[in-house]
Design an enzyme around this catalytic site. Sequence first.
Site, PDB file in Angstrom:
ATOM      1  N   ASN A 241      -1.504   5.757   9.552  1.00  0.00           N
ATOM      2  CA  ASN A 241      -2.792   6.186   8.995  1.00  0.00           C
ATOM      3  C   ASN A 241      -3.205   7.429   9.765  1.00  0.00           C
ATOM      4  O   ASN A 241      -3.689   7.355  10.885  1.00  0.00           O
ATOM      5  CB  ASN A 241      -3.833   5.077   9.150  1.00  0.00           C
ATOM      6  CG  ASN A 241      -5.191   5.463   8.584  1.00  0.00           C
ATOM      7  OD1 ASN A 241      -5.415   6.611   8.199  1.00  0.00           O
ATOM      8  ND2 ASN A 241      -6.107   4.523   8.543  1.00  0.00           N
TER       9      ASN A 241
ATOM     10  N   ARG B   2      -1.103   5.609   4.578  1.00  0.00           N
ATOM     11  CA  ARG B   2      -2.381   5.568   3.891  1.00  0.00           C
ATOM     12  C   ARG B   2      -2.713   6.969   3.420  1.00  0.00           C
ATOM     13  O   ARG B   2      -2.694   7.923   4.196  1.00  0.00           O
ATOM     14  CB  ARG B   2      -3.482   5.087   4.833  1.00  0.00           C
ATOM     15  CG  ARG B   2      -4.860   5.067   4.169  1.00  0.00           C
ATOM     16  CD  ARG B   2      -5.970   5.100   5.192  1.00  0.00           C
ATOM     17  NE  ARG B   2      -7.282   5.080   4.544  1.00  0.00           N
ATOM     18  CZ  ARG B   2      -8.383   5.557   5.091  1.00  0.00           C
ATOM     19  NH1 ARG B   2      -8.346   6.106   6.295  1.00  0.00           N
ATOM     20  NH2 ARG B   2      -9.532   5.501   4.449  1.00  0.00           N
TER      21      ARG B   2
ATOM     22  N   HIS C 244     -11.680   2.450  -0.150  1.00  0.00           N
ATOM     23  CA  HIS C 244     -11.437   1.132   0.468  1.00  0.00           C
ATOM     24  C   HIS C 244     -10.626   0.236  -0.472  1.00  0.00           C
ATOM     25  O   HIS C 244     -10.712  -0.991  -0.386  1.00  0.00           O
ATOM     26  CB  HIS C 244     -12.753   0.413   0.807  1.00  0.00           C
ATOM     27  CG  HIS C 244     -13.547   1.064   1.899  1.00  0.00           C
ATOM     28  ND1 HIS C 244     -14.929   1.096   1.900  1.00  0.00           N
ATOM     29  CD2 HIS C 244     -13.175   1.718   3.024  1.00  0.00           C
ATOM     30  CE1 HIS C 244     -15.356   1.740   2.982  1.00  0.00           C
ATOM     31  NE2 HIS C 244     -14.309   2.128   3.680  1.00  0.00           N
TER      32      HIS C 244
ATOM     33  N   HIS D 153     -17.321  -4.716   1.547  1.00  0.00           N
ATOM     34  CA  HIS D 153     -16.621  -4.167   2.716  1.00  0.00           C
ATOM     35  C   HIS D 153     -17.656  -3.395   3.514  1.00  0.00           C
ATOM     36  O   HIS D 153     -18.044  -2.288   3.153  1.00  0.00           O
ATOM     37  CB  HIS D 153     -15.480  -3.254   2.269  1.00  0.00           C
ATOM     38  CG  HIS D 153     -14.753  -2.593   3.406  1.00  0.00           C
ATOM     39  ND1 HIS D 153     -13.473  -2.937   3.763  1.00  0.00           N
ATOM     40  CD2 HIS D 153     -15.131  -1.632   4.285  1.00  0.00           C
ATOM     41  CE1 HIS D 153     -13.094  -2.211   4.810  1.00  0.00           C
ATOM     42  NE2 HIS D 153     -14.094  -1.407   5.135  1.00  0.00           N
TER      43      HIS D 153
ATOM     44  N   ASN E  80     -18.902   0.934   9.382  1.00  0.00           N
ATOM     45  CA  ASN E  80     -19.621   2.200   9.505  1.00  0.00           C
ATOM     46  C   ASN E  80     -19.570   2.958   8.179  1.00  0.00           C
ATOM     47  O   ASN E  80     -20.504   3.641   7.789  1.00  0.00           O
ATOM     48  CB  ASN E  80     -19.024   3.049  10.632  1.00  0.00           C
ATOM     49  CG  ASN E  80     -19.951   4.177  11.029  1.00  0.00           C
ATOM     50  OD1 ASN E  80     -21.133   3.978  11.262  1.00  0.00           O
ATOM     51  ND2 ASN E  80     -19.419   5.387  11.091  1.00  0.00           N
TER      52      ASN E  80
ATOM     53  N   ARG F 185     -24.054   7.821   6.676  1.00  0.00           N
ATOM     54  CA  ARG F 185     -24.096   8.352   5.309  1.00  0.00           C
ATOM     55  C   ARG F 185     -25.294   7.788   4.563  1.00  0.00           C
ATOM     56  O   ARG F 185     -25.608   6.611   4.669  1.00  0.00           O
ATOM     57  CB  ARG F 185     -22.810   8.011   4.554  1.00  0.00           C
ATOM     58  CG  ARG F 185     -21.550   8.613   5.153  1.00  0.00           C
ATOM     59  CD  ARG F 185     -20.329   8.129   4.394  1.00  0.00           C
ATOM     60  NE  ARG F 185     -19.090   8.472   5.087  1.00  0.00           N
ATOM     61  CZ  ARG F 185     -17.969   7.761   5.026  1.00  0.00           C
ATOM     62  NH1 ARG F 185     -17.929   6.664   4.278  1.00  0.00           N
ATOM     63  NH2 ARG F 185     -16.888   8.120   5.688  1.00  0.00           N
TER      64      ARG F 185
ATOM     65  N   GLY G 179     -15.887  -4.524   9.685  1.00  0.00           N
ATOM     66  CA  GLY G 179     -16.420  -4.807  11.012  1.00  0.00           C
ATOM     67  C   GLY G 179     -17.779  -5.475  11.004  1.00  0.00           C
ATOM     68  O   GLY G 179     -18.024  -6.424  11.755  1.00  0.00           O
ATOM     69  N   ILE G 180     -18.686  -5.007  10.142  1.00  0.00           N
ATOM     70  CA  ILE G 180     -20.023  -5.603  10.050  1.00  0.00           C
ATOM     71  C   ILE G 180     -19.989  -6.868   9.205  1.00  0.00           C
ATOM     72  O   ILE G 180     -20.557  -7.894   9.575  1.00  0.00           O
ATOM     73  CB  ILE G 180     -21.027  -4.591   9.471  1.00  0.00           C
ATOM     74  CG1 ILE G 180     -21.175  -3.387  10.405  1.00  0.00           C
ATOM     75  CG2 ILE G 180     -22.385  -5.242   9.221  1.00  0.00           C
ATOM     76  CD1 ILE G 180     -21.999  -2.249   9.835  1.00  0.00           C
TER      77      ILE G 180
ATOM     78  N   GLU H  83      -5.759  -4.097   5.755  1.00  0.00           N
ATOM     79  CA  GLU H  83      -5.274  -2.983   4.956  1.00  0.00           C
ATOM     80  C   GLU H  83      -3.845  -2.591   5.329  1.00  0.00           C
ATOM     81  O   GLU H  83      -3.057  -2.187   4.474  1.00  0.00           O
ATOM     82  CB  GLU H  83      -6.219  -1.792   5.117  1.00  0.00           C
ATOM     83  CG  GLU H  83      -7.618  -2.074   4.580  1.00  0.00           C
ATOM     84  CD  GLU H  83      -8.620  -0.995   4.935  1.00  0.00           C
ATOM     85  OE1 GLU H  83      -8.711  -0.017   4.180  1.00  0.00           O
ATOM     86  OE2 GLU H  83      -9.302  -1.138   5.965  1.00  0.00           O
TER      87      GLU H  83
END
Length: 398
Positions: free
Chosen positions: A7, A92, A181, A208, A211, A241, A331-332, A385
């Site tokens: 990646n 990727r 994603h 998903h 960040n 964002r 992650g979150i 992934e």
Amino acid sequence: MKILVINCGSSSLKYQLINPETEEVFAKGLCERIGIDGSKMEYEVIAKDFEKKLEIPMPSHKEALELVISHLTDKEIGVIASVDEVDAIGHRVVHGGEEFAQSVLVNEAVLKAIEVNNDLAPLHNPANLMGIRTCMELMPGKKNVAVFDTAFHQTMKPEAFIYPLPYEDYKELKVRKYGFHGTSHLYVSGIMREIMGNPEHSKIIVCHLGNGASITAVKDGKSVDTSMGLTPLQGLMMGTRCGDIDPAAVLFVKNKRGLTDAQMDERMNKKSGILGLFGKSSDCRDMENAVKEGDERAVLAESVSMHRLRSYIGAYAAVMGGVDAICFTGGIGENSSMTREKALEGLEFLGVELDKEINSVRKKGNVKLSKESSKVLVYKIPTNEELVIARDTFRLAK
């Protein structure tokens, strides 16, 4: 079978050596600050519980990949005798445009087609191409496979992906929703369908959340709508964002503040979201801690974020005519019990009943978070992934 997954970012290179049949990860790591002072490398051998970190100059991705290969083949800390043991390399690639609805074996025609989409992902695609060409140079004869973030969403129908701009903007400039994603949404929805017993018909919403964050409606195993658009800026509020915003607001702020296009782009992509509203950090954990302390800006940032996430869940339930399961990943999504709980508040009318006690306990693996009486399954499913990339590479390399 050993697949090397790459990646490649503009100044980074993540890697894993995986057996896609057994899912065993032999080694993994990260090269960062490539071409920048203070270049660093991380190398980890899972089976030996061995981890190494070093600072070493990496002027380009070629030196970074050479460093990866030297560690993988090192007599003492390596996991293979030589690169001959690498069966194929999976890459990727962020943007496949409309040309690629699935992963493909790389050849010159494919490389040129990816390059055509550079304008759609100027920060990512050139770096992805650099990674592929570097692997072809350092490991000649190996099969390379491109796995696209956008491919899973190519099943969307025009009513979901067309923007109501003049039609020539789509036909001539390819301006439309693409979504991202994709490998994560594919993997998580696939695991959820397995948990459900692989029914012929299913309605799954995958959140998903990291960040960068996106949400996808997956009906009968296919993406029918997703929150990110032409770029990853559209959709949910994220770490830095802004997500969905009135386009006229962009022009208004740009003109009032005398900003250039590049400065406005940076404002929306790197200075907005959690960072923009909270003001102290873009990290969800910092925001949550500040919420507990009563920080008004943190409370506002969290409220806006959760309002938008709930809105999308409700919208996608409407798009699919119902929902069988809601999955949290990233992650979150995997680690923040507060985010999962607040994202589902007020959705009882859909049949969602969250078991708050189970949700509050951190557990590894796939975890059912809904009550037995819930009409909608709620799950936390760790994404993978790299495994998706490895599996596609294995399938095509065979």
